[in-house]
Design a protein around this motif. Structure first.
Motif, PDB file in Angstrom:
ATOM      1  N   GLY A  50       0.822  -1.199   0.000  1.00  0.00           N
ATOM      2  CA  GLY A  50       0.000   0.000   0.000  1.00  0.00           C
ATOM      3  C   GLY A  50       0.854   1.246   0.000  1.00  0.00           C
ATOM      4  N   GLY A  51       0.372   2.291  -0.620  1.00  0.00           N
ATOM      5  CA  GLY A  51       1.105   3.543  -0.660  1.00  0.00           C
ATOM      6  C   GLY A  51       1.361   4.114   0.723  1.00  0.00           C
ATOM      7  N   LEU A  52       0.457   3.871   1.683  1.00  0.00           N
ATOM      8  CA  LEU A  52       0.619   4.312   3.064  1.00  0.00           C
ATOM      9  C   LEU A  52       0.910   3.125   3.990  1.00  0.00           C
ATOM     10  CD1 LEU A  52       0.347   6.835   4.989  1.00  0.00           C
ATOM     11  CD2 LEU A  52      -1.989   6.018   5.428  1.00  0.00           C
ATOM     12  N   VAL A  53       0.055   2.094   3.916  1.00  0.00           N
ATOM     13  CA  VAL A  53       0.151   0.947   4.815  1.00  0.00           C
ATOM     14  C   VAL A  53      -0.061  -0.341   4.020  1.00  0.00           C
ATOM     15  CG1 VAL A  53      -0.857  -0.149   6.864  1.00  0.00           C
ATOM     16  CG2 VAL A  53      -0.808   2.331   6.708  1.00  0.00           C
ATOM     17  N   GLY A  54       0.722  -1.370   4.305  1.00  0.00           N
ATOM     18  CA  GLY A  54       0.521  -2.656   3.651  1.00  0.00           C
ATOM     19  C   GLY A  54      -0.752  -3.329   4.133  1.00  0.00           C
ATOM     20  N   MET A  55      -0.861  -3.570   5.435  1.00  0.00           N
ATOM     21  CA  MET A  55      -2.029  -4.211   6.048  1.00  0.00           C
ATOM     22  C   MET A  55      -2.403  -3.359   7.253  1.00  0.00           C
ATOM     23  SD  MET A  55      -2.344  -8.179   7.259  1.00  0.00           S
ATOM     24  CE  MET A  55      -1.722  -8.727   5.680  1.00  0.00           C
ATOM     25  N   SER A  56      -3.717  -3.051   7.403  1.00  0.00           N
ATOM     26  CA  SER A  56      -4.035  -1.995   8.357  1.00  0.00           C
ATOM     27  C   SER A  56      -5.095  -2.286   9.389  1.00  0.00           C
ATOM     28  CB  SER A  56      -4.483  -0.758   7.595  1.00  0.00           C
ATOM     29  OG  SER A  56      -5.806  -0.906   7.168  1.00  0.00           O
ATOM     30  N   GLY A  57      -4.967  -1.509  10.487  1.00  0.00           N
ATOM     31  CA  GLY A  57      -6.049  -1.228  11.396  1.00  0.00           C
ATOM     32  C   GLY A  57      -6.840  -0.120  10.728  1.00  0.00           C
ATOM     33  N   SER A  58      -7.548   0.696  11.488  1.00  0.00           N
ATOM     34  CA  SER A  58      -8.319   1.752  10.849  1.00  0.00           C
ATOM     35  C   SER A  58      -7.397   2.870  10.344  1.00  0.00           C
ATOM     36  CB  SER A  58      -9.375   2.310  11.797  1.00  0.00           C
ATOM     37  OG  SER A  58      -8.764   3.052  12.827  1.00  0.00           O
ATOM     38  N   ILE A  59      -7.825   3.504   9.257  1.00  0.00           N
ATOM     39  CA  ILE A  59      -7.082   4.621   8.680  1.00  0.00           C
ATOM     40  C   ILE A  59      -8.054   5.782   8.556  1.00  0.00           C
ATOM     41  CG2 ILE A  59      -5.865   5.487   6.653  1.00  0.00           C
ATOM     42  CD1 ILE A  59      -5.031   2.622   6.044  1.00  0.00           C
ATOM     43  N   SER A  60      -7.653   6.967   9.031  1.00  0.00           N
ATOM     44  CA  SER A  60      -8.509   8.141   8.885  1.00  0.00           C
ATOM     45  C   SER A  60      -7.670   9.381   8.643  1.00  0.00           C
ATOM     46  CB  SER A  60      -9.392   8.338  10.120  1.00  0.00           C
ATOM     47  OG  SER A  60      -8.613   8.614  11.257  1.00  0.00           O
ATOM     48  N   GLN A  61      -8.239  10.305   7.873  1.00  0.00           N
ATOM     49  CA  GLN A  61      -7.626  11.584   7.545  1.00  0.00           C
ATOM     50  C   GLN A  61      -6.176  11.409   7.101  1.00  0.00           C
ATOM     51  OE1 GLN A  61      -9.016  13.300  11.350  1.00  0.00           O
ATOM     52  NE2 GLN A  61      -9.734  14.969  10.052  1.00  0.00           N
ATOM     53  N   SER A  62      -5.959  10.477   6.166  1.00  0.00           N
ATOM     54  CA  SER A  62      -4.611  10.163   5.706  1.00  0.00           C
ATOM     55  C   SER A  62      -4.588  10.045   4.189  1.00  0.00           C
ATOM     56  CB  SER A  62      -4.132   8.868   6.350  1.00  0.00           C
ATOM     57  OG  SER A  62      -4.061   9.014   7.759  1.00  0.00           O
ATOM     58  N   TYR A  63      -3.378  10.110   3.607  1.00  0.00           N
ATOM     59  CA  TYR A  63      -3.285   9.989   2.160  1.00  0.00           C
ATOM     60  C   TYR A  63      -1.925   9.442   1.742  1.00  0.00           C
ATOM     61  CZ  TYR A  63      -0.673  14.431   2.185  1.00  0.00           C
ATOM     62  OH  TYR A  63       0.239  15.424   2.413  1.00  0.00           O
ATOM     63  N   ALA A  64      -1.885   8.995   0.477  1.00  0.00           N
ATOM     64  CA  ALA A  64      -0.648   8.537  -0.146  1.00  0.00           C
ATOM     65  C   ALA A  64      -0.611   9.071  -1.568  1.00  0.00           C
ATOM     66  CB  ALA A  64      -0.576   7.021  -0.145  1.00  0.00           C
ATOM     67  N   THR A  65       0.564   9.550  -1.998  1.00  0.00           N
ATOM     68  CA  THR A  65       0.686  10.121  -3.331  1.00  0.00           C
ATOM     69  C   THR A  65       1.678   9.385  -4.226  1.00  0.00           C
ATOM     70  OG1 THR A  65       2.371  11.699  -2.614  1.00  0.00           O
ATOM     71  CG2 THR A  65       0.059  12.423  -2.513  1.00  0.00           C
ATOM     72  N   GLY A  66       2.411   8.427  -3.688  1.00  0.00           N
ATOM     73  CA  GLY A  66       3.390   7.703  -4.494  1.00  0.00           C
ATOM     74  C   GLY A  66       2.761   6.591  -5.311  1.00  0.00           C
ATOM     75  N   ASN A  67       3.528   6.063  -6.259  1.00  0.00           N
ATOM     76  CA  ASN A  67       3.084   4.934  -7.076  1.00  0.00           C
ATOM     77  C   ASN A  67       3.346   3.624  -6.339  1.00  0.00           C
ATOM     78  OD1 ASN A  67       2.497   6.782  -9.120  1.00  0.00           O
ATOM     79  ND2 ASN A  67       4.545   6.608  -9.982  1.00  0.00           N
ATOM     80  N   VAL A  68       2.494   2.623  -6.598  1.00  0.00           N
ATOM     81  CA  VAL A  68       2.630   1.309  -5.983  1.00  0.00           C
ATOM     82  C   VAL A  68       2.705   0.277  -7.104  1.00  0.00           C
ATOM     83  CG1 VAL A  68       1.559  -0.398  -4.458  1.00  0.00           C
ATOM     84  CG2 VAL A  68       1.297   2.048  -3.966  1.00  0.00           C
ATOM     85  N   SER A  69       3.740  -0.558  -7.100  1.00  0.00           N
ATOM     86  CA  SER A  69       3.853  -1.591  -8.135  1.00  0.00           C
ATOM     87  C   SER A  69       4.356  -2.890  -7.524  1.00  0.00           C
ATOM     88  CB  SER A  69       4.784  -1.128  -9.265  1.00  0.00           C
ATOM     89  OG  SER A  69       6.080  -0.902  -8.775  1.00  0.00           O
ATOM     90  N   GLY A  70       3.767  -3.995  -7.978  1.00  0.00           N
ATOM     91  CA  GLY A  70       4.116  -5.314  -7.484  1.00  0.00           C
ATOM     92  C   GLY A  70       3.304  -6.351  -8.219  1.00  0.00           C
ATOM     93  N   ILE A  71       2.951  -7.449  -7.524  1.00  0.00           N
ATOM     94  CA  ILE A  71       2.237  -8.532  -8.196  1.00  0.00           C
ATOM     95  C   ILE A  71       0.773  -8.579  -7.762  1.00  0.00           C
ATOM     96  CG2 ILE A  71       2.167 -11.031  -8.590  1.00  0.00           C
ATOM     97  CD1 ILE A  71       5.219 -11.026  -8.232  1.00  0.00           C
ATOM     98  N   ASN A  72       0.490  -8.914  -6.509  1.00  0.00           N
ATOM     99  CA  ASN A  72      -0.890  -9.095  -6.045  1.00  0.00           C
ATOM    100  C   ASN A  72      -1.168  -8.288  -4.780  1.00  0.00           C
ATOM    101  OD1 ASN A  72      -1.369 -10.987  -8.084  1.00  0.00           O
ATOM    102  ND2 ASN A  72      -0.543 -12.628  -6.828  1.00  0.00           N
ATOM    103  N   ILE A  73      -2.441  -7.922  -4.609  1.00  0.00           N
ATOM    104  CA  ILE A  73      -2.984  -7.208  -3.450  1.00  0.00           C
ATOM    105  C   ILE A  73      -2.266  -5.875  -3.246  1.00  0.00           C
ATOM    106  CG2 ILE A  73      -3.779  -7.359  -1.072  1.00  0.00           C
ATOM    107  CD1 ILE A  73      -3.460 -10.403  -1.250  1.00  0.00           C
ATOM    108  N   LEU A  74      -2.576  -4.936  -4.150  1.00  0.00           N
ATOM    109  CA  LEU A  74      -1.946  -3.624  -4.133  1.00  0.00           C
ATOM    110  C   LEU A  74      -3.003  -2.535  -4.077  1.00  0.00           C
ATOM    111  CD1 LEU A  74       0.465  -4.147  -7.175  1.00  0.00           C
ATOM    112  CD2 LEU A  74       0.828  -4.860  -4.823  1.00  0.00           C
ATOM    113  N   GLY A  75      -2.782  -1.548  -3.217  1.00  0.00           N
ATOM    114  CA  GLY A  75      -3.675  -0.404  -3.161  1.00  0.00           C
ATOM    115  C   GLY A  75      -2.898   0.896  -3.074  1.00  0.00           C
ATOM    116  N   GLY A  76      -3.434   1.943  -3.650  1.00  0.00           N
ATOM    117  CA  GLY A  76      -2.776   3.236  -3.602  1.00  0.00           C
ATOM    118  C   GLY A  76      -2.603   3.754  -2.185  1.00  0.00           C
ATOM    119  N   LEU A  77      -3.512   3.394  -1.277  1.00  0.00           N
ATOM    120  CA  LEU A  77      -3.421   3.780   0.134  1.00  0.00           C
ATOM    121  C   LEU A  77      -3.029   2.590   1.007  1.00  0.00           C
ATOM    122  CD1 LEU A  77      -3.990   6.209   2.139  1.00  0.00           C
ATOM    123  CD2 LEU A  77      -6.177   5.051   2.568  1.00  0.00           C
TER     124      LEU A  77
END
Length: 186
Positions: A50-77
């Motif tokens: 993830g652009g911010l977190v790979g696997m998460s608890g709750s996320i609020s008022q947060s953002y990610a602006t970088g690119n994410v590249s890989g194989i499986n289970i990818l999210g911009g945040l």
């Protein structure tokens, strides 16, 4: 990590299993935080990136602006969310194969008042907002023009660029706190 609040990361990150631009695995809440670097998965098919977190608890008022590249289970945040994602966004490109989303790769918890606008590319379970959806999505949007994704299967509400920009379309950003949380660039 435990609770992460008012934190940021600006460099690129790479790894082979669970990787995030700020935190790999967040067991607690991530709040008012951001990451701007790119996230790269290397050599392992079962990545969670993830652009911010790979696997998460709750996320609020947060953002990610970088690119994410890989194989499986990818999210911009976030790669996989098990707790709510609220008032957050991602605008980097997300490129992979399966379970690829502009905001979340694989969602098991509520997503609300969030959006994604970066290009999303993959071959299976791909969405402008969410790749694989196992949860509820409300008031969450993705830009069909910039993500290059149009088929949503309930994985967020599609909007074009005009509908997502200020002054926004009346069907977009319903009940969002535009005075205290979100700001608009004119």
């Amino acid at each position: 990590s435990s609770h992460v609040k008012n934190s940021h990361a600006i460099g690129d990150v790479s790894g082979d299993v669970i990787v995030g631009g700020l935190v790999g695995v967040a067991y607690g809440d991530v709040e008012n935080s951001y990451a701007t670097g790119n996230v790269f998965g290397i050599g392992h098919e079962d990545t969670v990136l993830g652009g911010l977190v790979g696997m998460s608890g709750s996320i609020s008022q947060s953002y990610a602006t970088g690119n994410v590249s890989g194989i499986n289970i990818l999210g911009g945040l976030v790669g996989t969310n098990y707790f709510p994602v609220l008032n957050s966004y991602a605008n980097g490109e997300v490129t992979g194969q399966e379970k690829i989303g502009g905001l979340v790769g694989e969602s098991f918890a509520e997503i609300n008042h969030s959006y994604a606008i970066g290009l999303v590319t993959g071959s299976s379970q791909v969405g402008g907002l969410i790749g694989n959806l196992e949860s509820i999505v409300t008031n969450a949007y993705y830009n069909t023009e910039t993500t290059n994704q149009t088929d949503n299967d309930g994985r967020g509400q599609p909007r074009n660029t005009e509908q997502m920009q200020y002054p926004h379309d009346e069907t977009t950003y319903i009940d969002w706190d535009l005075e205290n949380i979100w700001t608009w660039q004119e």
